[in-house]
Structures are given as structure tokens and as C-alpha cells.
Design a protein around this motif. Sequence first.
Motif, short mmCIF file in Angstrom:
data_model
loop_
_atom_site.label_atom_id
_atom_site.label_comp_id
_atom_site.label_asym_id
_atom_site.label_seq_id
_atom_site.Cartn_x
_atom_site.Cartn_y
_atom_site.Cartn_z
N GLY A 105 0.82 -1.21 0.00
CA GLY A 105 0.00 0.00 0.00
C GLY A 105 0.84 1.24 0.00
N GLU A 106 0.21 2.36 0.22
CA GLU A 106 0.90 3.64 0.20
C GLU A 106 0.37 4.52 1.34
OE1 GLU A 106 1.58 7.47 -2.80
OE2 GLU A 106 -0.08 6.06 -3.14
N ILE A 107 1.27 5.23 1.98
CA ILE A 107 0.87 6.24 2.96
C ILE A 107 1.44 7.58 2.52
CG2 ILE A 107 0.70 4.62 4.90
CD1 ILE A 107 3.41 5.79 5.87
N ARG A 108 0.74 8.64 2.90
CA ARG A 108 1.19 9.98 2.53
C ARG A 108 1.06 10.89 3.75
NH1 ARG A 108 -1.81 11.02 -3.35
NH2 ARG A 108 -0.98 9.13 -4.39
N PHE A 109 1.85 11.95 3.71
CA PHE A 109 1.84 12.94 4.78
C PHE A 109 1.52 14.31 4.23
CE2 PHE A 109 4.49 9.51 6.29
CZ PHE A 109 4.10 9.35 7.61
N ALA A 110 0.86 15.12 5.04
CA ALA A 110 0.57 16.50 4.67
C ALA A 110 1.84 17.33 4.83
CB ALA A 110 -0.56 17.04 5.55
N ALA A 111 1.77 18.58 4.39
CA ALA A 111 2.93 19.45 4.47
C ALA A 111 3.40 19.70 5.90
CB ALA A 111 2.62 20.79 3.79
N ASP A 112 2.46 19.56 6.87
CA ASP A 112 2.84 19.79 8.27
C ASP A 112 3.43 18.55 8.93
OD1 ASP A 112 0.63 18.18 8.51
OD2 ASP A 112 -0.56 19.59 9.71
#
Length: 389
Positions: free
Chosen positions: A208-215
Motif C-alpha cells: 500500500g501507500e501512505i502519505r503525509f501533509a505538508a505539516d
Amino acid sequence: MFQSFFNSLSGLFSFSRSLDTISNNVSNMNTPGFRGSDAFFRSVNGSGDNAGYGTNIMGNALRTQAGEIRQTENPSDLALNGAGFFILRNEQGETFYSRAGQFQFDEDGYLIDSATEMRVAGIDEAGNLVDINIDDLRTLPPQATTAINLAGNLAAGGGAHSIDDIDIFDASGNTVTLSVVMTDNSATTPNSWTVDVTDADGNIVGTGEIRFAADGSPLTGFNTMDVTVTNDGVAQTVTLNFGEAGSYSGATQFSGTASNLGVRNVDGNAVAGLTSYTFDENGVMQLQYSNGEEVEGSQVALAHFTDETALSQASGSLYTASDTSTRSLGTAGEGLFGKIQGGSLELSNVDLTKEFADMMIVQRGYQASSKVMNVANELLERLYSNSGR
């Protein structure tokens, strides 16, 4: 003059009965939960010139003050710090009340009074009296893992990070070991990581894939992923949870900090044995298991009476209520009821100093009644002697 014989005789009988009450108090001074009684005298209601001559015992009144509480370190011993009575029931369905919480679990798992072997009543959510049984709680059944919660940081641009030897449980309580490898995929998608989950044999069971916001907090829609693990032909779905979107309590992505993402906790468990138990201040049984999990058990029921002096002493520390219309059922710490102190016992409320003082009063009263009878007898003898001359 003849009336003085009957007056003094009634005094002898009454003081004798009062001494019976005192002796019962003294003999039970070490009986847990025992409440002493006081005998009350009253004038006999006669008629005509004899009205009010003589005495008898009107009855015994229960002393309602609580006794001293002493620790025993036995977790099934319970003391009530405040108002209320424990409820005991025998095999015939008769109900008794007691302040003596000298309890234990029998071979069938029921909480019983150790002195009488009567079952201690608990209370269910509907307010009904039920038996308290620990048998079905001696082991905690296995539960399959549904979620792996992770916490820590993934260093931005850090390449790859792995977490090895993550133990989860299947529905039978067997352990399954997984590994998670996270690879920085920012070159393709900013602030994203590819996640590969493998089993103990190195087989990939989920990607799968995880992503993070700019913060640096997890991004909504990319903060969890599901994998399907198969063990002994049985498949189960496990969710990898990287934390709530916008929160820093789970996984984060910050640069300049080494990757230290790890497992915060895994739900589910293997079969766990009961290691200890206690009763809290509300009378709820708290059970601790070998895997560290805690479970709530049954709750002890209590009874409260508007007039405790109306209770009748059955034996030792047991009391019965002929009229239950003033009885209220409830639990510790609720309304009028006191709180429960586990691992403790309430001692007798008998004060030996007071009993000795009452005993001296009874002794003097008995002696005085006997003296009156002797004087009346001497006067009659003198009267008969003079009349025969």
C-alpha cells in the motif's frame, strides 16, 4: 407486701435476660461484621393499684454504628465503608443480610460467605440479583488481531525504514509474525511512502501507500492500509494504522530527524490465564490476566434499610428482615450506599468497656432485686411469727 415478691422476681428475670444480651455481645466481639444489641426494660402494665408494678424486657435494639475496618490482604474479603448490607442467599432461596464480608470463591467458582457457604448476591444491569461466578473468567479466550497501531517518525528523504518481528494473533490465539518495509516514494509522489508487508517466510501479504501533509501529519485517506493474512487456511484482515489525519500522536514525517517509527500496540491476544483479581470501591470485580489485559467482572449487590433496628439477628453476623418494603437495592458508591474497601474486613462494633459497665449495672440491679425479695421474706416471717403468739 406480696407484690414486692413479684416485683423483685420480675427484676431478677429481666436482669438475667439483659445479661444474656451482654454475654452475646462479648462472645461475638471478634466476629467480623457483628453488631451488638442493647436490652430495653419497660414497666409492666398492670391494672388498678398494681398498674406499672414490675418490669420486663421490651426487646433488643441493634447498634447501627459501623465497626473498625482492618486490612486482610485477601482480595475476596470486602468491607463496607458507609451504609448498606451485603446480601446472602442459601439453597432454599432465603435471603440474609450481613456486614461481614469474609468471602471466598468455592470449587464451582461462586463467591460465598466463608462461614455459612451462602452465595453472595451480585446485581445485573437490570437491577436483578444474580450469583457472582468467576469460573468462566479464569481464562481469557483468544481474539484475532484487527489492528496494528504505529507511532514515530519517518525521516523525509530517508530512503527506507523497516519494522521486523511484529507478532499478531489469529482466531485460535496462534502467533503470526510480520515485517513492514516502508520505502520513500517522494520522487514520484511528494511526501509518500510505499509500504510492503511480508510474513515470516518472506511472502508479501500486502502492499500500500501512505502519505503525509505538508505539516508532517498523516494525510486523510492515506493514513491506514489493510492486509490479508492467511494462517492454517484461515484469512484475517489486519489494518495498519499510522495515526489520525492532522495529529502527531501516530506516524509523522519530519526532516532532520532519524526514522524511528515502530509499533505502539497490537490488539488481539492469545489464551491468557487469570493472574489476580480485586474489587474496586464500587464493588466491581477487576480481573488481571497474564497478557496484561484487564476485564471487569460482576458487581456486588447491596441492600439498605430505612430502619436498621428493625432487622432481626439470625446468627453471628447474619440478619433477616421480616418487612422488605423499606429495603432498597443498589451498588456501592451510589446514593445512600457506602463504598467497598477490598482486601479488608469490618470488625465487630462491640465496645468491651461499655459491656463491662453494663455488666456492673446488671449485677447491682440483680443483687438489689434479690435483696428486696429477702427483706420481703423476712418481714413475712416476722408477721407470721407475731400473729402466732
